[in-house]
Write a protein that holds these residues in place. Structure first.
Motif, mmCIF file in Angstrom:
data_model
loop_
_atom_site.group_PDB
_atom_site.id
_atom_site.type_symbol
_atom_site.label_atom_id
_atom_site.label_comp_id
_atom_site.label_asym_id
_atom_site.label_seq_id
_atom_site.Cartn_x
_atom_site.Cartn_y
_atom_site.Cartn_z
ATOM 1 N N PRO A 298 7.298 1.602 4.789
ATOM 2 C CA PRO A 298 5.743 1.408 5.526
ATOM 3 C C PRO A 298 5.450 2.377 6.393
ATOM 4 C CG PRO A 298 7.555 -0.055 6.388
ATOM 5 C CD PRO A 298 8.030 0.588 5.709
ATOM 6 N N ASP A 299 4.480 2.303 6.969
ATOM 7 C CA ASP A 299 3.265 2.938 8.246
ATOM 8 C C ASP A 299 4.056 2.786 9.522
ATOM 9 O OD1 ASP A 299 0.962 3.949 6.523
ATOM 10 O OD2 ASP A 299 0.585 2.738 7.144
ATOM 11 N N GLU A 300 5.053 1.194 10.109
ATOM 12 C CA GLU A 300 5.336 0.567 10.499
ATOM 13 C C GLU A 300 6.778 2.721 11.062
ATOM 14 O OE1 GLU A 300 4.517 -1.170 8.292
ATOM 15 O OE2 GLU A 300 3.341 -2.660 9.776
ATOM 16 N N HIS A 301 7.686 2.571 10.209
ATOM 17 C CA HIS A 301 8.565 3.087 10.004
ATOM 18 C C HIS A 301 8.173 4.813 10.394
ATOM 19 C CE1 HIS A 301 11.444 0.523 7.020
ATOM 20 N NE2 HIS A 301 10.647 0.417 8.146
ATOM 21 N N LYS A 302 6.815 5.097 9.498
ATOM 22 C CA LYS A 302 6.369 7.009 9.951
ATOM 23 C C LYS A 302 6.197 6.477 11.447
ATOM 24 C CE LYS A 302 3.318 7.516 6.526
ATOM 25 N NZ LYS A 302 2.675 7.740 6.003
ATOM 26 N N TYR A 303 5.501 5.196 12.220
ATOM 27 C CA TYR A 303 5.089 5.563 12.930
ATOM 28 C C TYR A 303 6.531 5.721 14.332
ATOM 29 C CZ TYR A 303 0.501 3.938 11.754
ATOM 30 O OH TYR A 303 -0.283 3.413 11.100
ATOM 31 N N PRO B 112 0.680 -1.300 -0.147
ATOM 32 C CA PRO B 112 -0.036 0.089 -0.537
ATOM 33 C C PRO B 112 0.703 1.059 -0.086
ATOM 34 C CG PRO B 112 -0.004 -1.376 2.095
ATOM 35 C CD PRO B 112 0.526 -1.918 1.329
ATOM 36 N N ASN B 113 2.173 1.615 0.161
ATOM 37 C CA ASN B 113 2.435 2.528 0.515
ATOM 38 C C ASN B 113 3.913 3.243 -0.839
ATOM 39 O OD1 ASN B 113 3.266 0.819 3.237
ATOM 40 N ND2 ASN B 113 3.043 3.590 2.611
ATOM 41 N N MET B 114 3.577 1.858 -1.870
ATOM 42 C CA MET B 114 4.075 2.495 -3.527
ATOM 43 C C MET B 114 3.814 3.374 -3.675
ATOM 44 S SD MET B 114 4.548 -0.368 -6.322
ATOM 45 C CE MET B 114 6.147 -1.389 -5.514
ATOM 46 N N VAL B 115 3.877 4.042 -4.598
ATOM 47 C CA VAL B 115 4.364 5.347 -5.476
ATOM 48 C C VAL B 115 3.567 4.611 -6.605
ATOM 49 C CG1 VAL B 115 4.223 7.347 -6.520
ATOM 50 C CG2 VAL B 115 5.444 7.033 -4.236
ATOM 51 N N VAL B 116 1.875 5.363 -7.261
ATOM 52 C CA VAL B 116 2.017 5.176 -8.431
ATOM 53 C C VAL B 116 1.105 6.428 -8.728
ATOM 54 C CG1 VAL B 116 -0.477 4.380 -9.828
ATOM 55 C CG2 VAL B 116 0.627 3.071 -7.268
ATOM 56 N N LEU B 117 1.843 6.947 -9.978
ATOM 57 C CA LEU B 117 2.084 8.132 -10.460
ATOM 58 C C LEU B 117 0.948 8.209 -11.334
ATOM 59 C CD1 LEU B 117 5.550 9.668 -9.693
ATOM 60 C CD2 LEU B 117 3.664 9.959 -8.663
ATOM 61 N N ASP B 118 0.448 9.420 -12.032
ATOM 62 C CA ASP B 118 -0.051 9.263 -12.964
ATOM 63 C C ASP B 118 0.041 8.990 -13.914
ATOM 64 O OD1 ASP B 118 -2.241 10.355 -11.562
ATOM 65 O OD2 ASP B 118 -1.449 12.829 -11.581
ATOM 66 N N HIS B 119 1.269 9.231 -14.513
ATOM 67 C CA HIS B 119 1.685 8.137 -16.063
ATOM 68 C C HIS B 119 1.700 7.027 -15.663
ATOM 69 C CE1 HIS B 119 5.882 8.689 -13.247
ATOM 70 N NE2 HIS B 119 6.399 7.527 -14.346
#
Length: 565
Positions: free
Chosen positions: A523-528, A462-469
């Motif tokens: 991931p979220d764990e790193h953010k916390y 879920p933390n993978m970047v998905v850009l418009d291109h």
């Protein structure tokens, strides 16, 4: 400080915190463009479009001058013959699969073929037609065999260098016409149908990078082809070759023909001190010259990867290597044994070509220098001809070309087969038709597999970047898949091939985009872990203050209640 003021201060601080949390969460969130998951699943489940590989056969029945084709003085019923041939071919090639993931529509048309009484050379009566210029549209010319045949075969089948086949029958009957036509059509389309079906009907949607086991190179719109002259011992012999003239004469016509599917760039090099990574064994024979040899078990270790510089820095395209190896004087002559008679050494025989193929890599040919060679050995264009023929044959296998003679071998028991002389391009039109179909199926399946893997990856991380291109590339790939499928249904294989190439290029460009992994290890764990040391010390006093004010508020309520009573 009054209690009301304290509560107002605490409420103000909490308001700032509560209003800032959504802003903080939004600014630290990963941007993810919405991918068309439903369309990808539809293709993966084979519901988006039914793949179809149609073929058309125009059967020309001979008639003298302007008359109608007859058998036993009765006009031939074209409609009945056409229906019977179609049914016979479909029955011969019917698949046992309960659900076909790919269709192979067969269209058979019967036409009158007026010829003169001179039938000694039937090929000159086969006038060019539009079908000869279109992939998967073939002309079959059928005539009685005159004069009386000298063979017991049911018919003679002659394949031209284009999409035309001439069949001369021993017996000119309706049943023989139907049987011969059905057999020829089945022989032409059977192999390519089996290969396309095995690729397209891969239930696991794993990448199908080969067309014949693990030999064929994975498809690429462009390949880098490198020719290397490897000298085993330059101390006693210097070597040189006229590879540019040899490539232009013997390889360029073939490359021009197969450029319909893939392009090739060619370079060459000469390397000295090219020691082998294996030690050849010595074969001593009585009354015959002795020699050194390599067994099939040692061939996988022939390449000395540690010392041979074979990596191409010219381009990032897949590289196909072809090596002409000159062994050292103390290992000459060097030959390659076949894999027959392993239990009895004397039964093994050296390969006449003295060459071998490395699947998905390239080919190697060994040239033993003459015993009288000393100083310098130069290979002219004519000297390189037999080796270029070997390399072209190996290249045919690497890009998935199947020999037409083997394709028609199923008819040899009942029919006499003759092929037109090998064209200068080293590949026939019928062989190229099969390659085009296989590459289309491969590109479509690999595109679907890549898009499915991309969608699964995005959902799992879920933390993978998905850009418009990325979304744009995925959508363009899906559009190309749809256009390729529609072109197949219209029997436009050239357009289908181009769209399938665009589909695989777009899907791989999206999958391997560098922005896709920028947040893979955050991931979220790193953010916390990063923000908790900042927020916890601040939040504890705030929470305790709220709890204290709640207790005081309840205490005040109880006191007011007691006074009221």
């Amino acid at each position: 400080m009054p209690d009301s003021t304290k509560r107002l201060v605490i409420a103000s601080v909490w308001a700032v915190v509560l209003l800032g949390l959504p802003l903080w969460w939004k600014t630290t969130a990963v941007y993810r463009a919405q991918l068309p998951f439903s369309q990808i699943d539809s293709w993966a489940e084979r519901k988006a479009c039914q793949l179809s590989f149609p073929s058309t056969f125009v059967i020309h029945l001979a008639s003298i001058a302007d008359g109608e084709p007859q058998a036993h003085n009765r006009p031939l019923d074209f409609a009945v013959i056409q229906e019977t041939i179609t049914s016979n071919v479909n029955n011969r090639l019917s698949s046992t699969n309960a659900r076909e993931c790919v269709e192979f529509p067969l269209h058979v048309n019967i036409q009158n073929w007026p010829i003169t009484s001179d039938m000694s050379n039937l090929l000159r009566h086969t006038e060019p037609s539009n079908s000869k210029q279109v992939i998967s549209k073939y002309d079959i010319f059928i005539a009685p065999q005159l004069p009386a045949p000298t063979t017991s075969k049911l018919a003679h089948v002659q394949l031209g260098d284009d999409r035309s086949i001439v069949v001369t029958l021993r017996e000119w009957t309706t049943s023989d016409i139907e049987e011969a036509s059905s057999a020829v059509i089945a022989a032409i389309v059977k192999g390519e149908r089996e290969r396309v079906r095995s690729i397209a009907c891969d239930s696991e949607l794993t990448e199908r990078s080969n067309l014949d086991g693990a030999r064929t190179m994975k498809f690429s719109p462009t390949y880098q082809m490198t020719f290397s002259l490897m000298n085993g011992n330059p101390d006693s012999l210097q070597v040189d070759w006229d590879i540019e003239a040899a490539v232009n004469t013997y390889l360029k016509p073939f490359i021009s023909e197969v450029s319909l599917v893939s392009n090739f760039t060619v370079d060459s090099q000469i390397q000295h001190y090219a020691d082998l990574a294996v030690t050849p064994q010595f074969m001593e024979r009585e009354k015959l010259p002795s020699y050194y040899y390599l067994t099939p078990q040692t061939l996988p270790h022939f390449i000395n990867s540690a010392e041979w510089n074979l990596a191409s820095t010219i381009s990032s395209y897949p590289t196909i290597n072809f090596i002409l190896y000159i062994p050292a004087a103390d290992k000459t002559p060097l030959r390659i044994h076949d894999d027959k008679g392993e239990s009895v050494l004397c039964e093994r025989q050296p390969l006449r070509s003295n060459a071998f193929l490395i699947p998905r890599w390239g080919g190697i040919a060994i040239k033993n220098p003459p015993k009288t060679a000393s100083g310098k050995l130069e290979f002219s264009k004519e000297d390189l001809k037999p080796f270029m023929e070997i390399f072209v044959a190996q290249l045919r296998g690497l890009i998935g070309i199947h020999d037409l003679k083997k394709t028609m071998s199923s008819l040899e028991s009942s029919y006499e087969i003759s092929l037109a002389p090998t064209p200068q391009t080293a590949v026939t039109v019928i062989e190229m038709d099969a390659v085009v179909k296989q590459r289309i199926a491969e590109n479509v399946v690999n595109s679907i597999a890549t898009l499915k893997s991309l969608a699964q990856l995005v959902m799992d991380i879920p933390n993978m970047v998905v850009l418009d291109h990325i979304r744009t590339e995925v959508q363009l790939s899906l559009d190309s898949l749809n256009q390729a499928c529609q072109a197949l249904q219209q029997e436009d294989y050239l357009k289908a091939l181009q769209h399938s190439i665009h589909a695989i290029e777009r899907s791989e460009k999206a999958f391997f985009d560098p922005t896709m992994v920028s947040m893979l290890y955050f991931p979220d764990e790193h953010k916390y872990a990063i923000y908790m040391p900042l927020f916890v010390p601040v939040s504890v006093p705030l929470i305790m203050a709220v709890i204290k004010q709640l207790k005081e508020y309840k205490k005040e309520k109880r006191e007011q209640k007691i006074k009221a009573e």
